[in-house]
Design an enzyme around this catalytic site. Structure first.
Site, PDB file in Angstrom:
ATOM      1  N   GLY A  32     -89.299  19.017   7.686  1.00 23.35           N
ATOM      2  CA  GLY A  32     -90.244  19.707   8.661  1.00 23.35           C
ATOM      3  C   GLY A  32     -91.433  19.539   8.186  1.00 23.35           C
ATOM      4  N   LEU A  33     -92.360  20.085   9.122  1.00 25.20           N
ATOM      5  CA  LEU A  33     -93.675  20.124   9.012  1.00 25.20           C
ATOM      6  C   LEU A  33     -94.400  21.107   7.821  1.00 25.20           C
ATOM      7  CD1 LEU A  33     -95.071  20.029  12.715  1.00 25.20           C
ATOM      8  CD2 LEU A  33     -95.535  18.204  11.035  1.00 25.20           C
ATOM      9  N   SER A  34     -95.315  20.973   7.268  1.00 27.75           N
ATOM     10  CA  SER A  34     -95.996  21.995   6.302  1.00 27.75           C
ATOM     11  C   SER A  34     -96.033  23.172   7.200  1.00 27.75           C
ATOM     12  CB  SER A  34     -97.369  21.309   5.978  1.00 27.75           C
ATOM     13  OG  SER A  34     -97.851  22.519   5.274  1.00 27.75           O
ATOM     14  N   ALA A  35     -95.563  24.452   6.532  1.00 23.62           N
ATOM     15  CA  ALA A  35     -95.530  25.539   7.191  1.00 23.62           C
ATOM     16  C   ALA A  35     -94.324  26.007   8.106  1.00 23.62           C
ATOM     17  CB  ALA A  35     -96.931  26.272   7.500  1.00 23.62           C
ATOM     18  N   SER A  36     -93.411  25.029   8.180  1.00 24.57           N
ATOM     19  CA  SER A  36     -92.361  25.209   8.959  1.00 24.57           C
ATOM     20  C   SER A  36     -91.406  26.284   8.744  1.00 24.57           C
ATOM     21  CB  SER A  36     -91.748  23.841   9.366  1.00 24.57           C
ATOM     22  OG  SER A  36     -91.024  23.270   8.296  1.00 24.57           O
ATOM     23  N   SER A  39     -89.352  25.813   2.623  1.00 25.00           N
ATOM     24  CA  SER A  39     -89.121  26.499   1.403  1.00 25.00           C
ATOM     25  C   SER A  39     -88.407  28.028   1.357  1.00 25.00           C
ATOM     26  CB  SER A  39     -90.068  26.634   0.382  1.00 25.00           C
ATOM     27  OG  SER A  39     -90.681  25.299   0.147  1.00 25.00           O
ATOM     28  N   SER A 106     -91.089  15.126   3.762  1.00 20.77           N
ATOM     29  CA  SER A 106     -90.414  13.788   3.965  1.00 20.77           C
ATOM     30  C   SER A 106     -90.530  13.295   5.407  1.00 20.77           C
ATOM     31  CB  SER A 106     -88.911  13.857   3.571  1.00 20.77           C
ATOM     32  OG  SER A 106     -88.397  15.108   3.932  1.00 20.77           O
TER      33      SER A 106
END
Length: 197
Positions: A32-36, A39, A106
């Protein structure tokens, strides 16, 4: 690859490790996008697995770039190599009888397919952490979107580099609708329903 490198079979098999652990081993590939929230949800799932005495490990994109992949940049070639290496490491975790949770943007379908093809049919679960770009930009915990919009970061996924959404992920989690804990429970329920755990 050198012709002099020969694969050595292990004395303990993946099947034996799984039997000893009393659970299956596989990859939960969070994309997914950064900040989605990749993690965050991955770690929430890992905590719940740990509390249930299920062996797992989180491979986080930022953390891996501090060590194994610290020499890689963010060119398309380096991103491909980043994902290839993680795929190989994830495969080793699966062989060890461990559930591995990978939290990587990814962005390219081809790269995710390459990792899927490294594993057996039931060992790769693509988890699409869906969150609209506008929401990710609002969150922006590291200030990366702002830097990308200001031209300080080039080739930033979702801004001037594409993100190819999964076509048929095993599960989609909507982190702009549900809390990380709820998303973690949704994923665990999927794993129970499919008899992964």
């Amino acid at each position: 690859m050198s012709e002099n490198i020969i694969w050595h079979d292990a004395s303990v098999t993946k099947t034996e490790r799984r039997k000893q652990n009393n659970h299956n081993s596989f990859v939960l590939w969070f994309t997914g996008l950064s900040a989605s929230g990749k993690s965050t949800v991955a770690n929430a799932v890992a905590r719940k697995l740990f509390d249930a005495n299920i062996r797992s490990y989180v491979l986080d994109g930022d953390n891996v770039r501090h060590g194994l992949n610290r020499g890689l940049g963010f060119s398309e070639e380096d991103r491909k190599e980043n994902i290839r290496r993680i795929g190989e490491v994830a495969k080793l975790f699966v062989d060890s009888g461990t559930i591995v949770l990978t939290a990587f943007i990814s962005p390219f379908q081809e790269d995710r397919k390459t990792v899927r093809d490294l594993l057996e049919a039931d060992e790769f679960i693509e988890v699409f952490v869906h969150c609209p770009l506008e929401e990710c930009e609002k969150r922006d915990p590291k200030g990366l979107y702002e830097k990308a919009r200001n031209g300080e970061i080039k080739q930033f996924t979702g801004i001037d580099s594409p993100y190819e959404e999964p076509v048929n992920p095993e599960i989609t989690l909507h982190t702009h609708v549900y809390t990380a804990d709820t998303c973690a429970e949704q994923l665990l329920q999927y794993l129970r329903d499919k008899q992964y755990i």
